[in-house]
Write a protein that holds these residues in place. Structure first.
Motif, short mmCIF file in Angstrom:
data_model
loop_
_atom_site.label_atom_id
_atom_site.label_comp_id
_atom_site.label_asym_id
_atom_site.label_seq_id
_atom_site.Cartn_x
_atom_site.Cartn_y
_atom_site.Cartn_z
N ALA A 197 -4.04 6.33 -0.52
CA ALA A 197 -4.62 5.63 0.63
C ALA A 197 -4.28 6.37 1.92
O ALA A 197 -3.11 6.60 2.22
N ILE A 219 0.83 -1.21 0.00
CA ILE A 219 0.00 0.00 0.00
C ILE A 219 0.86 1.26 0.00
O ILE A 219 0.62 2.20 -0.76
N CYS A 267 -5.60 1.86 6.02
CA CYS A 267 -6.21 0.62 5.55
C CYS A 267 -7.08 0.02 6.64
O CYS A 267 -6.98 0.39 7.81
#
Length: 353
Positions: free
Chosen positions: A86, A79, A89
């Motif tokens: 992002a 990620i 998460c």
């Protein structure tokens, strides 16, 4: 964007079922980690990829089983390197414990407080919860609070919302298996708040909710983490005691032949205790509790605690000697000081450092 991380080892039909629900909900992308499940389980991960690929999902694979902690770190790395948009998460389990509704609740909480660690916490008071799960969680809650100063309702929940910055930090935190999730909780101290989100408590009646958590090996790994903190406290306390005794002996030798200091033993006691107390304070500050408070704040509290502990020891021992007449003083002092020693740890961790 908030991707969903699902590490999985030797999944069953519940795994694609939760992925179908996620796909239908429009959430994602989903980052799946195959933690060395092997060729016998390849069909589940092939099906998983077909379910998540259209929304940017991916299946990352470990050639051999490395543990849940390493699986989470593998996903975090992906990620951080590939999903710059992002903000964090959501981690979820692959065995059906976490519904899409619960995942969405944690996702909403992370969006509102992106600096926090979000925990999807279960209610362990229901009759449907296996006794071993209820007992284990309650025990771990108390130990985690007492030894580490982290109080949560569900220490082993796999449904968590983790910020981008905290993910980056966690890559260097020790722990490759289930104990990593415990270390994650401890690492929030003085770093980020914990926000709890109530979620459904789902236990599959089939095989009493099969899990890869080894109640012996993994529990030892988790409680070893807790034990390290108290062992540090023991090392600090014992070494302080040794220094106190050695300095007392040294000062007695230096002052004993001096006619101008008839109370040399008292002088030696005070001098040794002051030095050993300074050493103990600094050891606890740096080594045991790794405090971020200023010395201006923590030192006076330590001094007050030391005085109170000394007065309590003297007062309680004296009182018990009247109650239990004829019992040796040492036999009374040892248990009293042991209880005060444990209470001192709690007070130092919570209020001093």
């Amino acid at each position: 964007m908030i991707p969903i991380v699902i590490p999985s080892y030797e999944p069953d039909e519940r795994f694609p079922a939760i992925l179908k629900d996620i796909k239908e909900s429009g959430l994602g992308p989903v980052i799946v980690v195959d933690d060395g499940s092997g060729s016998d389980y390849r069909k589940y991960f092939d099906e998983a990829y077909e379910l998540i690929k259209d929304n940017g999902g991916i299946v990352l694979t470990h050639e051999v089983n490395k543990g849940k902690g390493r699986g989470l770190k593998t996903a975090f790395t992906y990620i951080l390197e590939n999903l710059p948009d992002a903000i964090g998460c959501i981690t979820a389990d692959s065995d059906g414990q976490h519904s899409v509704k619960c995942i969405k609740s944690c996702m909403d909480a992370l969006e509102k407080q992106p600096e926090a660690l979000i925990l999807g916490v279960r209610d362990f008071s229901g009759e449907e919860v296996p006794f071993k799960s209820r007992f284990g969680n309650n025990m771990t809650i108390k130990v985690c609070d007492f030894l580490c100063g982290v109080k949560v309702s569900d220490t082993q929940t796999g449904l968590r919302g983790i910020s981008r910055d905290f993910m980056k930090y966690l890559l260097d935190v020790q722990g490759e298996r289930f104990e990593f999730e415990t270390r994650m909780l401890i690492e929030t101290r003085d770093r980020c708040p914990i926000v709890e989100v109530p979620i459904e408590t789902i236990y599959d009646s089939k095989e009493n909710h099969q899990t890869h958590f080894n109640p012996i090996k993994d529990s030892i790994r988790i409680y070893k983490i807790f034990g390290i903190y108290f062992v540090k406290y023991l090392i600090s306390s014992v070494s302080s005691f040794v220094i106190d005794i050695l300095l007392f002996a040294l000062f007695c030798k230096l002052l004993g032949n001096n006619a101008e200091t008839p109370f040399y033993a008292t002088t030696a006691t005070v001098m040794a205790r002051v030095i050993s107390a300074i050493y103990n304070y600094l050891m606890n500050y740096k080594f045991v509790f790794t405090s971020k408070r200023s010395h201006k704040s923590s030192a006076p509290r330590y001094i007050i605690l030391a005085i109170i502990q000394m007065l309590l020891s003297a007062g309680i021992v004296t009182g018990l000697l009247f109650v239990f007449a004829g019992v040796p003083e040492v036999a009374i002092k040892i248990p009293v000081d042991l209880v005060l020693f444990l209470l001192s740890y709690y007070v130092q961790r919570r209020f001093v450092y």
